[in-house]
Design a protein around this motif. Structure first.
Motif, PDB file in Angstrom:
ATOM      1  N   PHE A  73       0.986  -1.312   0.036  1.00 51.98           N
ATOM      2  CA  PHE A  73       0.190  -0.229   0.141  1.00 51.98           C
ATOM      3  C   PHE A  73       0.371   1.189   0.240  1.00 51.98           C
ATOM      4  O   PHE A  73       0.641   2.168  -1.318  1.00 51.98           O
ATOM      5  N   THR A  74       1.664   1.090   0.756  1.00 55.42           N
ATOM      6  CA  THR A  74       2.585   2.257   0.945  1.00 55.42           C
ATOM      7  C   THR A  74       3.462   2.208  -0.196  1.00 55.42           C
ATOM      8  O   THR A  74       4.123   3.439  -0.735  1.00 55.42           O
ATOM      9  N   SER A  75       3.985   1.166  -0.794  1.00 51.90           N
ATOM     10  CA  SER A  75       4.853   1.593  -2.123  1.00 51.90           C
ATOM     11  C   SER A  75       3.933   1.771  -3.169  1.00 51.90           C
ATOM     12  O   SER A  75       4.464   1.639  -4.646  1.00 51.90           O
ATOM     13  N   THR A  76       2.551   2.303  -3.306  1.00 48.59           N
ATOM     14  CA  THR A  76       2.163   2.518  -4.190  1.00 48.59           C
ATOM     15  C   THR A  76       1.937   3.872  -4.022  1.00 48.59           C
ATOM     16  O   THR A  76       1.904   4.533  -6.132  1.00 48.59           O
ATOM     17  N   THR A  77       2.699   5.084  -3.678  1.00 51.27           N
ATOM     18  CA  THR A  77       2.073   5.776  -3.290  1.00 51.27           C
ATOM     19  C   THR A  77       3.398   7.107  -3.170  1.00 51.27           C
ATOM     20  O   THR A  77       4.183   7.699  -3.886  1.00 51.27           O
ATOM     21  N   THR A 127      -3.011   2.895 -12.570  1.00 50.36           N
ATOM     22  CA  THR A 127      -2.541   2.124 -12.417  1.00 50.36           C
ATOM     23  C   THR A 127      -2.398   2.430 -10.659  1.00 50.36           C
ATOM     24  O   THR A 127      -2.447   1.395  -9.542  1.00 50.36           O
ATOM     25  N   GLN A 128      -2.390   4.105 -10.473  1.00 53.20           N
ATOM     26  CA  GLN A 128      -2.145   4.204  -8.737  1.00 53.20           C
ATOM     27  C   GLN A 128      -3.179   3.486  -8.031  1.00 53.20           C
ATOM     28  O   GLN A 128      -3.409   3.587  -7.098  1.00 53.20           O
ATOM     29  N   ILE A 129      -4.605   4.088  -8.828  1.00 52.53           N
ATOM     30  CA  ILE A 129      -5.936   3.954  -8.549  1.00 52.53           C
ATOM     31  C   ILE A 129      -6.422   2.398  -8.214  1.00 52.53           C
ATOM     32  O   ILE A 129      -6.280   2.534  -7.601  1.00 52.53           O
ATOM     33  N   TYR A 130      -6.479   1.763  -9.056  1.00 55.13           N
ATOM     34  CA  TYR A 130      -6.042   0.150  -8.835  1.00 55.13           C
ATOM     35  C   TYR A 130      -5.332  -0.191  -8.162  1.00 55.13           C
ATOM     36  O   TYR A 130      -6.635  -0.971  -6.931  1.00 55.13           O
ATOM     37  N   PHE A 131      -4.555  -0.141  -7.758  1.00 59.55           N
ATOM     38  CA  PHE A 131      -4.102  -1.185  -6.245  1.00 59.55           C
ATOM     39  C   PHE A 131      -4.100  -0.095  -5.139  1.00 59.55           C
ATOM     40  O   PHE A 131      -3.753  -0.974  -3.947  1.00 59.55           O
ATOM     41  N   LEU A 132      -4.344   1.300  -5.126  1.00 64.07           N
ATOM     42  CA  LEU A 132      -4.842   1.467  -4.315  1.00 64.07           C
ATOM     43  C   LEU A 132      -5.926   0.867  -3.494  1.00 64.07           C
ATOM     44  O   LEU A 132      -6.152   1.079  -2.049  1.00 64.07           O
ATOM     45  N   ILE A 133      -6.892   1.063  -4.281  1.00 61.18           N
ATOM     46  CA  ILE A 133      -8.352   0.456  -4.053  1.00 61.18           C
ATOM     47  C   ILE A 133      -8.000  -1.355  -3.449  1.00 61.18           C
ATOM     48  O   ILE A 133      -7.960  -1.090  -2.492  1.00 61.18           O
ATOM     49  N   PHE A 192      -1.234  11.766  -4.860  1.00 60.15           N
ATOM     50  CA  PHE A 192      -1.973  10.787  -5.435  1.00 60.15           C
ATOM     51  C   PHE A 192      -2.642  10.804  -5.883  1.00 60.15           C
ATOM     52  O   PHE A 192      -3.710  11.821  -5.701  1.00 60.15           O
ATOM     53  N   CYS A 193      -2.993  10.287  -7.083  1.00 57.92           N
ATOM     54  CA  CYS A 193      -4.258   9.935  -7.893  1.00 57.92           C
ATOM     55  C   CYS A 193      -5.683   9.260  -7.214  1.00 57.92           C
ATOM     56  O   CYS A 193      -5.162   7.886  -6.580  1.00 57.92           O
ATOM     57  N   GLU A 194      -6.673  10.065  -6.396  1.00 56.22           N
ATOM     58  CA  GLU A 194      -7.460   9.291  -5.697  1.00 56.22           C
ATOM     59  C   GLU A 194      -8.962   9.360  -6.616  1.00 56.22           C
ATOM     60  O   GLU A 194      -9.185  10.035  -7.613  1.00 56.22           O
TER      61      GLU A 194
END
Length: 275
Positions: free
Chosen positions: A73-77, A99-105, A178-180
């Protein structure tokens, strides 16, 4: 520029936490330190849980999985934020944003599920101690983790595919580092009704469901502890839940703080980019 398809989108600007140049070095050092502490701390938990045979229990199995999720999770942003600060750039491309949104979710919702599963584990340990090893067998533990991953991946895939149907009129500033998902939906210039319905339905179901499970588990745990006549017995029973309860409190307080921050962001501004 009128609405068009997603091929027109190239870049977004992440405004970050501060636009003051003199604070960028401080932010870089602070977030790099926090990121390294988070990664190495969770790696130590994973190493301890896997190498020590005394820790081969359901609780530490779930804790190790939670540590994996936290690292991801932290590595995503954070790495993207650090790179942008280092390069003095705030740009993230459209593909990177999705991609960032996908892994954040995926990893954000997995946090909810892992904490809920750990609450169920504590519920069985305290309320049904004689049947604990029978109920929390390795097969059930593995199944609970696997189902959590599957549901989170499918939900994230749905949300990301729904994002791909949106059109964006021009380049925008995103008032975060980050992209939210919700912020990206607000930036779209096409109809977002279906996206909002899916997003809020998933938030209630996949966020509220685990939270309700945690509340139910701890209501039963508290009831059982209050029924113990020995003060020492009450203390031992409560101590087995104290660490998990503190993690749950910290996590949900953080989620509440982030949610409130996202409800009142700086207004996204359209920017004219040089051709």
């Amino acid at each position: 520029m009128g609405p068009g398809n997603n091929t027109q989108i190239s870049d977004f600007l992440l405004l970050g936490l501060s636009e003051e140049p003199e604070l960028q070095t401080l932010l870089f050092g602070l977030f790099l330190s926090m990121y390294l502490i988070t990664v190495f701390g969770n790696l130590l938990i994973i190493l301890a849980a896997s190498s020590d045979s005394h820790l081969h229990t359901p609780m530490y199995f779930f804790l190790a999985n939670l540590s994996i999720v936290e690292i991801c999770f932290t590595s995503t942003t954070i790495p993207k934020m650090l790179v942008n600060i280092q390069k003095k750039s705030k740009v993230i491309n459209y593909t990177g944003c999705i991609t960032q949104i996908y892994f954040l979710i995926v990893f954000g919702v997995l946090d909810f599920f892992m904490l809920s599963v750990m609450a169920y584990d504590r519920f069985v340990a305290i309320c049904h101690p004689l049947h604990y090893t029978v109920i929390m067998n390795p097969r059930l533990c593995g199944l609970l983790v696997l189902l959590s991953w599957i549901m989170c991946i499918l939900n994230s895939l749905l949300q990301s595919l729904m994002m791909l149907r949106l059109s964006f009129c021009t380049h925008f500033q995103i008032p975060h580092f980050f992209c939210e998902l919700n912020q990206m939906i607000q930036l779209a210039c096409s109809d977002t009704f279906l996206n909002n319905v899916v997003m809020y339905f998933a938030a209630v179901l996949l966020g509220g469901g685990p939270f309700a499970g945690i509340l139910y588990s701890y209501s039963k745990i508290v009831s059982t502890i209050l029924g113990i006549s020995s003060a020492l017995g009450k203390y031992k029973a409560f101590s087995t839940c104290a660490s998990h309860l503190s993690v749950v409190s910290l996590f949900y307080c953080t989620v509440l703080g982030v949610t409130l921050a996202l409800l009142f962001p700086r207004a996204p501004t359209q920017v004219q980019w040089p051709r």
